[in-house]
Motif scaffolding. Structure first.
Motif, PDB file in Angstrom:
ATOM      1  N   LEU A 128       0.842  -1.197   0.000  1.00 57.11           N
ATOM      2  CA  LEU A 128       0.000   0.000   0.000  1.00 57.11           C
ATOM      3  C   LEU A 128       0.883   1.255   0.000  1.00 57.11           C
ATOM      4  CD1 LEU A 128      -2.661  -1.184   2.599  1.00 57.11           C
ATOM      5  CD2 LEU A 128      -3.043  -0.792   0.159  1.00 57.11           C
ATOM      6  N   TYR A 129       1.954   1.208   0.757  1.00 54.96           N
ATOM      7  CA  TYR A 129       2.855   2.362   0.854  1.00 54.96           C
ATOM      8  C   TYR A 129       3.478   2.681  -0.502  1.00 54.96           C
ATOM      9  CZ  TYR A 129       6.395   5.529   2.539  1.00 54.96           C
ATOM     10  OH  TYR A 129       7.166   6.635   2.731  1.00 54.96           O
ATOM     11  N   LEU A 130       3.901   1.634  -1.198  1.00 51.68           N
ATOM     12  CA  LEU A 130       4.589   1.864  -2.469  1.00 51.68           C
ATOM     13  C   LEU A 130       3.635   2.220  -3.597  1.00 51.68           C
ATOM     14  CD1 LEU A 130       7.211  -1.049  -2.398  1.00 51.68           C
ATOM     15  CD2 LEU A 130       7.608   1.351  -1.889  1.00 51.68           C
TER      16      LEU A 130
ATOM     17  N   GLN B 145      -5.034   6.522   5.027  1.00 48.92           N
ATOM     18  CA  GLN B 145      -6.379   5.947   5.108  1.00 48.92           C
ATOM     19  C   GLN B 145      -6.304   4.425   5.014  1.00 48.92           C
ATOM     20  OE1 GLN B 145      -8.430   7.950   1.936  1.00 48.92           O
ATOM     21  NE2 GLN B 145      -8.203   9.940   2.888  1.00 48.92           N
ATOM     22  N   PHE B 146      -5.497   3.947   4.064  1.00 40.98           N
ATOM     23  CA  PHE B 146      -5.358   2.498   3.903  1.00 40.98           C
ATOM     24  C   PHE B 146      -4.750   1.885   5.163  1.00 40.98           C
ATOM     25  CE2 PHE B 146      -4.807   3.111  -0.943  1.00 40.98           C
ATOM     26  CZ  PHE B 146      -6.178   3.056  -1.118  1.00 40.98           C
ATOM     27  N   PHE B 147      -3.767   2.588   5.729  1.00 44.70           N
ATOM     28  CA  PHE B 147      -3.117   2.057   6.927  1.00 44.70           C
ATOM     29  C   PHE B 147      -4.160   1.861   8.030  1.00 44.70           C
ATOM     30  CE2 PHE B 147      -1.174   2.487  11.074  1.00 44.70           C
ATOM     31  CZ  PHE B 147      -0.159   1.552  10.997  1.00 44.70           C
ATOM     32  N   ASN B 148      -4.998   2.882   8.226  1.00 41.95           N
ATOM     33  CA  ASN B 148      -6.015   2.775   9.282  1.00 41.95           C
ATOM     34  C   ASN B 148      -6.958   1.614   9.038  1.00 41.95           C
ATOM     35  OD1 ASN B 148      -5.194   4.834  10.977  1.00 41.95           O
ATOM     36  ND2 ASN B 148      -6.146   6.382   9.677  1.00 41.95           N
ATOM     37  N   LEU B 149      -7.359   1.455   7.773  1.00 41.12           N
ATOM     38  CA  LEU B 149      -8.270   0.345   7.445  1.00 41.12           C
ATOM     39  C   LEU B 149      -7.607  -1.003   7.718  1.00 41.12           C
ATOM     40  CD1 LEU B 149      -9.989   1.129   4.047  1.00 41.12           C
ATOM     41  CD2 LEU B 149     -11.116   0.536   6.169  1.00 41.12           C
TER      42      LEU B 149
END
Ligand code: GDP
Length: 586
Positions: free
Chosen positions: A123-125, A134-138
């Protein structure tokens, strides 16, 4: 439940830090000193595959994975007195490196932390910083719910300080040059510099802002930058078995990124509970007790402050809290469930109830039913100036083109100079992106007063009917919602156009004023007509400050059709209630 998550470069620059409580940099620093500095354990050996279960068993060991295109990642673990640290060391083809680290109490026993690390790395890359947060939180939420189910009986213990006192070597990011960090808008991909730093590259990306410097004909995009205007089509949505093209929500987008990456055991996201950080102030009220008014009073201000910080208007925050109060007072928390958890669940339920539309939104069905009767479906878009009406109208058009409808865009903003040309530019671009010639066209009649607006609206519908257009999308002039003179023509416009749907575009940025905007637009169309939907634009620019959408829906009861997430034609998403709740509670 996890104590810290870090993304950093081996040089010590922290790119991302999630830290719900105290700082565990001493654990990271020991890891850096013991493992990373010498890289003695991080030597890529191509070909070996890690299995999470194996890695769990061999805590001190490490495993390498060779990815596509000469990339490597090494997964491993490191233990301090009280904490476990799992890491993913990534290096790309150009030998640029990033370290992903998760730190959690050694009392916690959970499996597959490497899945989490792999997903987060992917997701980071593959996302912008805002999206990544947002993705991290999900994804964190998924991890935490899996921790709950696998370690029911584990209650986190008070941390005892580590005996070792290591001076932190992990530094704050140094100031980066303009070239390295660019304003976050639209889709950008991370590009790496030779020294391992990155910058967000939007290439020649042209945002969908055609409001300036247009000639009479409306400039059109070249084929090369058309691609930039479209953005990431893969994440936009998918075609169902019955042939409808449905727009994704943000959780789906995250899943799509993860499934498109060859993560050896990437996991499908499942979403059920939210993060607990803001509710820490409730933590001291132990489980198994009956909640009293005094318990709630103690936390009301903090809860209200938290929501207001997210742009929820104070009145609405208080109303939500009253609902929670009603539900909680007199109820009993279960063993090991704190009042924090109970209040959190209650707020979550309130928000879900609020943001989930009462009836299913199926615009495509409605359009289809009119199409079979050879009647055009009319949608008009209203809102304050500059909120993104024309841009999001064009995104709607792009979506309708994906569904093979013929679209007539109609220029009912006859006041603002350049408005017609701006739409023409969009139509020219969308024509190039259409599946068939003449799938999209512009109906306009220049500039003039309110009478002209009504005439254009009626003319456009007639033209659409005679020429087989399925949908008429009407742009309207932006107006200040608190100026009754400017708002008055909306009623006559609504009578003339009699749109099937009136959509208000409201900005996520706007904060408390969103309540009055929504209320004033909702009553502007006369006694028998109101707004049908909101599109909440610019959600990509506000991080987790997404209270405006709560305000708009709470004030009017009108549902959100889509959220705008950037400046390309595909930056439109359906609202993921789960995502919104997560953002509000983080
Ligand atoms: P209008 O005056 O309401 O028609 O607004 P425009 O459609 O001209 O948009 C105003 C500005 O907002 C333009 O620069 C758009 O590119 C930008 N914009 C619109 N929607 C979004 C969005 O979802 N995200 C971001 N970042 N910018 C947006």
């Amino acid at each position: 439940m996890i104590d810290q998550f870090l993304v950093f470069k081996p040089s010590g620059i922290v790119e991302f830090n999630y830290q719900p409580g105290k700082n565990f940099s001493h654990v990271t620093n020991s890891f850096i000193e013991d493992i990373l500095v010498s890289e003695r354990k991080i030597k890529p050996v191509a070909g070996s595959e890690v299995k999470d279960d194996e890695a769990d068993e061999e805590d001190d060991d490490f495993k390498e994975e060779q990815l596509d295109d000469g990339e490597y990642q090494t997964l491993g673990s490191y233990a301090s007195d009280t904490h476990n640290l799992k890491y993913l060391f990534y290096r790309n083809q150009s030998n640029e490196k990033l370290v992903f680290v998760i730190i959690f109490s050694s009392l916690l026993n959970f499996r597959k932390p490497y899945d989490f690390l792999r997903d987060i790395k992917n997701l980071y890359l593959n996302s912008t910083s805002e999206k990544f947060e947002q993705f991290f939180n999900l994804r964190l939420k998924n991890l935490e719910s899996s921790l709950k189910t696998t370690s029911d009986s584990v209650t986190p213990k008070e941390q005892t300080p580590l005996s070792r006192d290591v001076t932190p070597v992990v530094e704050k990011p140094t100031k980066k040059s303009k070239k390295q960090i660019q304003a976050k808008s639209g889709k950008k991909s991370r590009k790496w510099n030779a020294d391992g730093s990155y910058y967000e590259d939007d290439g020649d990306s042209t945002p969908l802002d055609f409001s300036q410097n247009l000639d009479d004909t409306g400039s059109t995009a070249t084929t090369a930058n058309l691609e930039q205007l479209v953005g990431n089509k893969d994440n936009f949505g998918k075609t169902t078995k019955s042939g409808e093209f449905l727009v994704s929500d943000l959780s789906e987008e995250m899943d799509m990124i993860l499934s498109s990456k060859a993560a050896p055991s990437s996991k499908k996201a499942d979403s059920s509970s939210a993060t607990s950080k803001p509710f820490g102030f409730l933590r001291n009220i132990i489980g198994g007790k009956t909640i009293t008014k005094e318990d709630i009073n103690k936390v009301k201000n903090a809860l209200s402050h938290h929501l207001v910080k997210k742009n929820v208007s104070p009145n609405i925050a208080n109303s939500l809290i009253s609902e929670i109060e009603k539900e909680l007072i007199g109820s009993k928390t279960q063993n090991f469930t704190t009042v924090e958890e109970t209040a959190k669940q209650s707020l979550k339920q309130q928000l879900i109830k609020l943001l989930t539309p009462n009836s299913s939104i199926n615009l495509l069905n409605e359009i289809q039913s009119k199409k079979v009767k050879h009647e055009p479906y009319v949608i008009s878009v209203v809102g304050v100036n500059g909120v993104g009406k024309s841009t999001n109208l064009s995104k709607l058009a792009y979506w309708l083109l994906q569904n093979n409808y013929r679209v007539l865009i109609t220029a009912c903003d006859t006041f603002r100079s350049g408005a017609v040309e701006q739409l023409r530019t969009h139509v020219n671009n969308l024509t190039k992106l259409a599946h068939t010639p003449n799938q999209i066209s512009l109906f306009e009649s220049g500039y003039g007063g309110s009478d002209l607006v009504a005439k254009i609206a009626i003319g456009a519908i007639k033209h659409a009917k005679e020429n087989g257009f399925d949908v008429v999308l009407m742009d309207t002039a932006g107006r200040r919602h608190n100026d009754s003179q400017l708002m008055a023509p909306l009623a006559s416009f609504a009578r003339a156009a009699d749109p099937d749907k009136i959509i208000m575009v409201g900005e996520a940025l706007v904060g408390s004023d969103s309540v009055m905007q929504a209320l004033n637009f909702n009553k502007a169309f006369g006694a028998n007509r109101h707004l049908d939907f909101f599109i909440v634009s610019k959600c990509d620019t506000v991080g987790d400050l997404i209270g405006s959408m709560v305000n708009m829906v709470y004030a009017t009861g009108i549902p959100i059709l889509f959220v705008g997430t950037g400046q390309t034609y595909t930056d439109l998403r359906t609202l993921s209630v789960d995502w919104a709740v997560n953002m509000l509670m983080s």
